[in-house]
Design a protein around this motif. Structure first.
Motif, PDB file in Angstrom:
ATOM      1  N   MET A   1      -3.902   1.003 -12.291  1.00  0.00           N
ATOM      2  CA  MET A   1      -3.511  -0.139 -11.494  1.00  0.00           C
ATOM      3  C   MET A   1      -3.138   0.285 -10.069  1.00  0.00           C
ATOM      4  O   MET A   1      -3.569  -0.320  -9.101  1.00  0.00           O
ATOM      5  N   TRP A   2      -2.337   1.341  -9.973  1.00  0.00           N
ATOM      6  CA  TRP A   2      -1.919   1.794  -8.647  1.00  0.00           C
ATOM      7  C   TRP A   2      -3.094   2.310  -7.832  1.00  0.00           C
ATOM      8  O   TRP A   2      -3.107   2.204  -6.607  1.00  0.00           O
ATOM      9  N   SER A   3      -4.085   2.882  -8.538  1.00  0.00           N
ATOM     10  CA  SER A   3      -5.235   3.400  -7.796  1.00  0.00           C
ATOM     11  C   SER A   3      -6.001   2.263  -7.127  1.00  0.00           C
ATOM     12  O   SER A   3      -6.494   2.416  -6.006  1.00  0.00           O
ATOM     13  N   LEU A   4      -6.091   1.122  -7.781  1.00  0.00           N
ATOM     14  CA  LEU A   4      -6.772  -0.029  -7.170  1.00  0.00           C
ATOM     15  C   LEU A   4      -6.006  -0.543  -5.954  1.00  0.00           C
ATOM     16  O   LEU A   4      -6.607  -0.912  -4.933  1.00  0.00           O
ATOM     17  N   ILE A   5      -4.695  -0.555  -6.054  1.00  0.00           N
ATOM     18  CA  ILE A   5      -3.879  -1.000  -4.918  1.00  0.00           C
ATOM     19  C   ILE A   5      -4.037  -0.041  -3.740  1.00  0.00           C
ATOM     20  O   ILE A   5      -4.179  -0.465  -2.585  1.00  0.00           O
ATOM     21  N   LEU A   6      -4.053   1.267  -4.027  1.00  0.00           N
ATOM     22  CA  LEU A   6      -4.219   2.248  -2.960  1.00  0.00           C
ATOM     23  C   LEU A   6      -5.607   2.171  -2.334  1.00  0.00           C
ATOM     24  O   LEU A   6      -5.769   2.358  -1.130  1.00  0.00           O
ATOM     25  N   MET A   7      -6.628   1.886  -3.139  1.00  0.00           N
ATOM     26  CA  MET A   7      -7.970   1.728  -2.584  1.00  0.00           C
ATOM     27  C   MET A   7      -8.054   0.490  -1.695  1.00  0.00           C
ATOM     28  O   MET A   7      -8.715   0.514  -0.652  1.00  0.00           O
ATOM     29  N   GLY A   8      -7.386  -0.568  -2.081  1.00  0.00           N
ATOM     30  CA  GLY A   8      -7.338  -1.757  -1.236  1.00  0.00           C
ATOM     31  C   GLY A   8      -6.606  -1.483   0.068  1.00  0.00           C
ATOM     32  O   GLY A   8      -7.029  -1.931   1.143  1.00  0.00           O
ATOM     33  N   LEU A   9      -5.520  -0.746  -0.012  1.00  0.00           N
ATOM     34  CA  LEU A   9      -4.785  -0.357   1.192  1.00  0.00           C
ATOM     35  C   LEU A   9      -5.649   0.495   2.106  1.00  0.00           C
ATOM     36  O   LEU A   9      -5.645   0.310   3.328  1.00  0.00           O
ATOM     37  N   ALA A  10      -6.412   1.406   1.530  1.00  0.00           N
ATOM     38  CA  ALA A  10      -7.304   2.246   2.331  1.00  0.00           C
ATOM     39  C   ALA A  10      -8.360   1.395   3.024  1.00  0.00           C
ATOM     40  O   ALA A  10      -8.702   1.647   4.182  1.00  0.00           O
ATOM     41  N   GLY A  11      -8.865   0.389   2.334  1.00  0.00           N
ATOM     42  CA  GLY A  11      -9.833  -0.507   2.953  1.00  0.00           C
ATOM     43  C   GLY A  11      -9.246  -1.256   4.132  1.00  0.00           C
ATOM     44  O   GLY A  11      -9.906  -1.411   5.173  1.00  0.00           O
ATOM     45  N   LEU A  36      -4.139   8.053   7.481  1.00  0.00           N
ATOM     46  CA  LEU A  36      -3.454   7.315   6.411  1.00  0.00           C
ATOM     47  C   LEU A  36      -4.446   6.756   5.394  1.00  0.00           C
ATOM     48  O   LEU A  36      -4.166   6.746   4.184  1.00  0.00           O
ATOM     49  N   ALA A  37      -5.602   6.305   5.853  1.00  0.00           N
ATOM     50  CA  ALA A  37      -6.622   5.795   4.938  1.00  0.00           C
ATOM     51  C   ALA A  37      -7.142   6.906   4.032  1.00  0.00           C
ATOM     52  O   ALA A  37      -7.308   6.708   2.818  1.00  0.00           O
ATOM     53  N   VAL A  38      -7.383   8.076   4.606  1.00  0.00           N
ATOM     54  CA  VAL A  38      -7.858   9.204   3.801  1.00  0.00           C
ATOM     55  C   VAL A  38      -6.799   9.624   2.788  1.00  0.00           C
ATOM     56  O   VAL A  38      -7.108   9.913   1.620  1.00  0.00           O
ATOM     57  N   LEU A  39      -5.543   9.631   3.199  1.00  0.00           N
ATOM     58  CA  LEU A  39      -4.461   9.997   2.269  1.00  0.00           C
ATOM     59  C   LEU A  39      -4.323   8.975   1.146  1.00  0.00           C
ATOM     60  O   LEU A  39      -4.047   9.341  -0.002  1.00  0.00           O
ATOM     61  N   ALA A  40      -4.518   7.694   1.450  1.00  0.00           N
ATOM     62  CA  ALA A  40      -4.451   6.672   0.410  1.00  0.00           C
ATOM     63  C   ALA A  40      -5.587   6.845  -0.594  1.00  0.00           C
ATOM     64  O   ALA A  40      -5.387   6.710  -1.806  1.00  0.00           O
ATOM     65  N   LEU A  41      -6.788   7.161  -0.102  1.00  0.00           N
ATOM     66  CA  LEU A  41      -7.907   7.403  -1.015  1.00  0.00           C
ATOM     67  C   LEU A  41      -7.677   8.655  -1.851  1.00  0.00           C
ATOM     68  O   LEU A  41      -8.010   8.681  -3.043  1.00  0.00           O
ATOM     69  N   LEU A  42      -7.110   9.680  -1.254  1.00  0.00           N
ATOM     70  CA  LEU A  42      -6.814  10.899  -1.997  1.00  0.00           C
ATOM     71  C   LEU A  42      -5.772  10.642  -3.081  1.00  0.00           C
ATOM     72  O   LEU A  42      -5.900  11.115  -4.214  1.00  0.00           O
ATOM     73  N   ALA A  43      -4.753   9.875  -2.759  1.00  0.00           N
ATOM     74  CA  ALA A  43      -3.726   9.546  -3.753  1.00  0.00           C
ATOM     75  C   ALA A  43      -4.317   8.712  -4.881  1.00  0.00           C
ATOM     76  O   ALA A  43      -3.981   8.923  -6.054  1.00  0.00           O
TER      77      ALA A  43
END
Length: 51
Positions: A1-11, A36-43
């Motif tokens: 679930m958190w990974s989807l939220i982080l991917m949306g944030l990266a977008g 920050l976008a790259v870090l969100a995708l990495l997380a």
């Protein structure tokens, strides 16, 4: 679930990078949003590795 939220944030952050670049905002602001976008995708990726 958190990974989807982080991917949306990266977008959203990548959209901000494109917008800032088109508006000719300071380069440091554009680069910081990109980092920050790259870090969100990495997380998000690291969260998918844990069970």
């Amino acid at each position: 679930m958190w990974s989807l939220i982080l991917m949306g944030l990266a977008g959203l952050l990548i959209g901000g990078v494109v917008s800032f670049h088109r508006q000719q905002m300071p380069l440091a602001l554009t680069i910081s949003f990109g980092v920050l976008a790259v870090l969100a995708l990495l997380a998000a990726y690291l969260l998918t590795l844990t069970p």
